[in-house]
Design a protein around this motif. Structure first.
Motif, PDB file in Angstrom:
ATOM      1  N   UNK A 201       0.876  -1.274  -0.153  1.00  0.00           N
ATOM      2  CA  UNK A 201       0.001   0.074   0.046  1.00  0.00           C
ATOM      3  C   UNK A 201       0.993   1.200  -0.133  1.00  0.00           C
ATOM      4  N   UNK A 202       1.901   1.297   0.869  1.00  0.00           N
ATOM      5  CA  UNK A 202       2.666   2.365   0.961  1.00  0.00           C
ATOM      6  C   UNK A 202       3.641   2.713  -0.394  1.00  0.00           C
ATOM      7  N   UNK A 203       3.823   1.491  -1.096  1.00  0.00           N
ATOM      8  CA  UNK A 203       4.719   1.683  -2.532  1.00  0.00           C
ATOM      9  C   UNK A 203       3.506   2.126  -3.555  1.00  0.00           C
ATOM     10  N   UNK A 204       2.326   2.071  -3.410  1.00  0.00           N
ATOM     11  CA  UNK A 204       1.469   2.496  -4.456  1.00  0.00           C
ATOM     12  C   UNK A 204       0.489   3.698  -3.922  1.00  0.00           C
ATOM     13  N   UNK A 205      -0.683   3.294  -3.673  1.00  0.00           N
ATOM     14  CA  UNK A 205      -1.527   4.058  -3.070  1.00  0.00           C
ATOM     15  C   UNK A 205      -1.188   5.208  -2.149  1.00  0.00           C
ATOM     16  N   UNK A 206      -0.491   4.722  -1.275  1.00  0.00           N
ATOM     17  CA  UNK A 206      -0.006   5.489  -0.151  1.00  0.00           C
ATOM     18  C   UNK A 206       0.918   6.590  -0.544  1.00  0.00           C
ATOM     19  N   UNK A 207       1.907   5.938  -1.710  1.00  0.00           N
ATOM     20  CA  UNK A 207       2.967   6.957  -2.123  1.00  0.00           C
ATOM     21  C   UNK A 207       2.275   8.401  -2.627  1.00  0.00           C
ATOM     22  N   UNK A 208       1.062   7.824  -3.406  1.00  0.00           N
ATOM     23  CA  UNK A 208       0.394   9.005  -4.282  1.00  0.00           C
ATOM     24  C   UNK A 208      -0.468   9.999  -3.360  1.00  0.00           C
ATOM     25  N   UNK A 209      -0.990   9.512  -2.319  1.00  0.00           N
ATOM     26  CA  UNK A 209      -1.714  10.045  -1.216  1.00  0.00           C
ATOM     27  C   UNK A 209      -0.827  11.051  -0.248  1.00  0.00           C
ATOM     28  N   UNK A 210       0.352  10.681  -0.072  1.00  0.00           N
ATOM     29  CA  UNK A 210       1.260  11.269   1.100  1.00  0.00           C
ATOM     30  C   UNK A 210       1.849  12.610   0.367  1.00  0.00           C
ATOM     31  N   UNK A 211       1.593  13.732   0.998  1.00  0.00           N
ATOM     32  CA  UNK A 211       1.706  14.907   0.562  1.00  0.00           C
ATOM     33  C   UNK A 211       3.415  15.479   0.595  1.00  0.00           C
ATOM     34  N   UNK A 212       3.567  16.193  -0.279  1.00  0.00           N
ATOM     35  CA  UNK A 212       5.152  16.840  -0.211  1.00  0.00           C
ATOM     36  C   UNK A 212       5.037  18.384   0.638  1.00  0.00           C
TER      37      UNK A 212
END
Length: 613
Positions: A201-212
């Protein structure tokens, strides 16, 4: 005339409500609230049935003692330098690529957290991950939240992975007939599945949802919006500063802070220097616009408004001072003290320039600001102070660049391995092996391991005591008798009845998921340990009433308590990355909410398959 009688369960419920309100509002620290619970249970003994001996039983509880020992064992492993050395190698592995940095972060943190307490692991990795982000030209915000989540997931791998697992093991011994706790690797299979699903999840969906949130390679001055709070000033020939030492001149004007003095384009003094100022010297001053203007007029200084103060301004004086970002951990002795009371400036030559608290940025009246766990500080400090904060753990320096400036770039010097490394690793492996093979109870094996580390020189007694998060220990010791009172007064049975009622419309698997979801929500607003203590008796009682597998329901509470992702206050590691990542409260809900739901489904199905309902 009938007399209204208050049942014991009602009194315990009211006490629990008061405790939850105190936990949420943090009127007093959570551990203080827990100690208040001990006193309240005894005062209300006619209703709670808890006498003084039972009230303090939490301090002698095997779970409490085991957690203390595991903190100490983790410190022994921490002293080996293995985790720091691993962080250095990770930087080489990533080769400047963003996705590799993410993979390296989550795939190493998770397995380590299965055997070493995840809080110190995250503390060590924060500056390294920040540096990793800089080298891969990405925002550290993209890595810090996955770092925390991976550490949380790693805690589900073994019995010693997190405090809630140890608490659950003790409750299994107390509440379930025929059970002598939980085995070291009894749930490792399901924990590994949860870790794998979480990492995917963190490598896919979570990566896109995590803001910079934090800009790439941002200047701390701009990041903390201090452009109007740092000013260059010039010492005129008529100024009263001429012939006065930097330290004396700084102390004469408490409303501002003299951070640096420069001569001929070179920085030569910090605020604690006894060097004398001369006409033509340039001063770097910190303070509000009004305070700085008053200071300029009173001291007869000139202002150089065309030149901006940046991080590079402090780079020139790395031997005397530098800018650094530091996090206040929950176990810091500075928590609850004002900046002025900490003595940072007087004793550690450290000036606090700004405080970031979630989405709030504090830059004025800092001396009177009370520090809280999770606060991110921008400080002007010295290499010696950075070493001190790193050794004591009172502040976690979250800026690897500041650490690099105080040490050699040679790996052996930057992350030296202790000569005791093989011994410390061998002791931890022995503790795990003895407990896994049922040669010794986990509490005895852990205590023996601590003794072995001290005797062999892997750990000093001072380091051992200093490694323990005593607030967590007092919290657990205070809440355990509350959980027992909930069980003995019938309160747990009353709550369990609501869960049992869902069995009329849901299959048993659905009831288990409802329990998991409810526990997860509760763990997001109070501590996971407190949630486990309060809800495990409820889960076990509900299973008994449904004729279901009591151990399966206990595991659901354990996993749900240990995997709290939706708020920064739900888990210590979330709070630790809150400031360095510049996150907003909603970021945890957006990224952690789907993950918690996903793991709820996977965990309930996994429990049903592995242990039956």
């Amino acid at each position: 005339m009938p007399v209204f009688e208050v049942s014991g369960a009602t009194v315990v419920f009211l006490l629990i409500v008061a405790v939850l309100v105190a936990f949420l509002t943090e009127i007093v620290p959570n551990d203080v609230t827990a100690i208040g619970v001990v006193a309240a249970l005894v005062v209300l003994e006619p209703w709670t049935g808890v006498d003084s001996r039972a009230a303090i039983s939490g301090f002698a509880n095997p779970a409490t003692v085991t957690i203390i020992a595991m903190y100490m064992l983790s410190a022994g492993i921490q002293n080996t330098g293995l985790v720091e050395r691993l962080g250095i190698y990770l930087a080489d592995f990533t080769a400047g690529k963003e996705f590799r940095a993410l993979v390296a972060t989550v795939c190493t943190t998770g397995p380590i957290a299965g055997f070493v307490n995840n809080t110190p692991v995250v503390a060590v990795f924060i500056p390294m991950v920040t540096d990793l982000a800089e080298k891969t030209d990405m925002s550290p915000s993209k890595l810090l939240l996955p770092l925390s989540y991976a550490a949380i997931l790693g805690g589900t791998l073994t019995l010693i992975g997190t405090s809630t697992n140890i608490v659950a093991s003790d409750f299994a011994r107390l509440l379930i007939d025929g059970r002598d706790g939980i085995g070291m690797f009894e749930f490792t299979g399901l924990g590994a599945v949860l870790l794998a699903v979480g990492i995917a999840y963190l490598l896919t969906v979570g990566w896109r949802l995590t803001p910079a949130r934090v800009p790439v390679d941002s200047d701390p001055v701009s990041e903390f919006d201090l452009d109007n709070y740092l000013t260059f000033m010039e010492v005129r020939e008529t100024s009263e500063a001429v012939g006065v030492s930097v330290e004396a001149f700084d102390e004469a004007y408490p409303d501002v802070r003299l951070l640096q003095a420069r001569r001929d384009g070179r920085a030569y003094a910090g605020p604690h220097s006894d060097r004398l100022l001369e006409a033509g010297d340039t001063l770097v001053v910190h303070g509000s616009l009004q305070a700085v203007n008053r200071f300029r007029e009173a001291a007869g200084l000139g202002q150089r408004s065309r030149e901006a103060v940046t991080e590079d301004t402090f780079e020139a004086t790395a031997t005397d001072g530098t800018l650094a970002k530091a996090v206040v951990p929950d176990h810091s002795r500075y928590v609850g003290e004002t900046v002025g009371e900490t003595g940072l400036h007087e004793y550690h030559e450290t000036s606090v320039l700004a405080v970031r608290r979630g989405g709030e940025l504090l830059r004025t009246d800092l001396k009177d600001r009370t520090l809280q766990a999770g606060d991110m500080l921008l400080v002007r400090t010295t290499p010696a102070s950075i070493r001190y904060f790193t050794d004591t753990g009172d502040l976690l320096v979250a800026d690897e660049r500041a650490i690099d400036r105080m040490a050699s770039t040679d790996i052996a010097e930057l992350a030296p391995l202790s000569s005791k490394t093989p011994v410390a690793v061998g002791i931890l492996a022995s503790v795990v092996g003895l407990a896994a093979l049922d040669v010794l109870p986990i509490v005895i094996a852990a205590l023996a391991g601590v003794v072995a580390m001290v005797v062999t020189g892997c750990l000093t007694t001072a380091d051992a005591y200093g490694a323990v998060s005593w607030n967590v220990v007092f919290l657990l010791a205070g809440v355990i008798p509350l959980g027992l009172a909930l069980e003995s007064t019938g309160g747990a049975a009353a709550v369990a009845q609501f869960i049992v009622a869902t069995g009329e419309v849901l299959p048993l698997l659905g009831v288990l998921f409802v329990l998991y979801a409810a526990v997860g929500l509760l763990a997001s607003v109070i501590t996971p340990v407190a949630t486990a203590v309060l809800m495990i008796p409820v889960g076990v009682d509900a299973a008994a009433r449904l004729g279901a597998n009591e151990f399966a329901f206990l595991l659901a509470v354990m996993f749900a308590s240990a995997t709290s992702f939706m708020t920064p206050v739900g888990y210590q590691t979330n709070l630790m990355v809150y400031g360095p990542g510049g996150y907003e409260f909603s970021d945890f809900l957006r990224v952690g909410g789907p993950l918690q739901l996903l793991l709820g489904v996977v965990a309930t199905v996994g429990i049903a398959i592995g242990w039956g309902l």
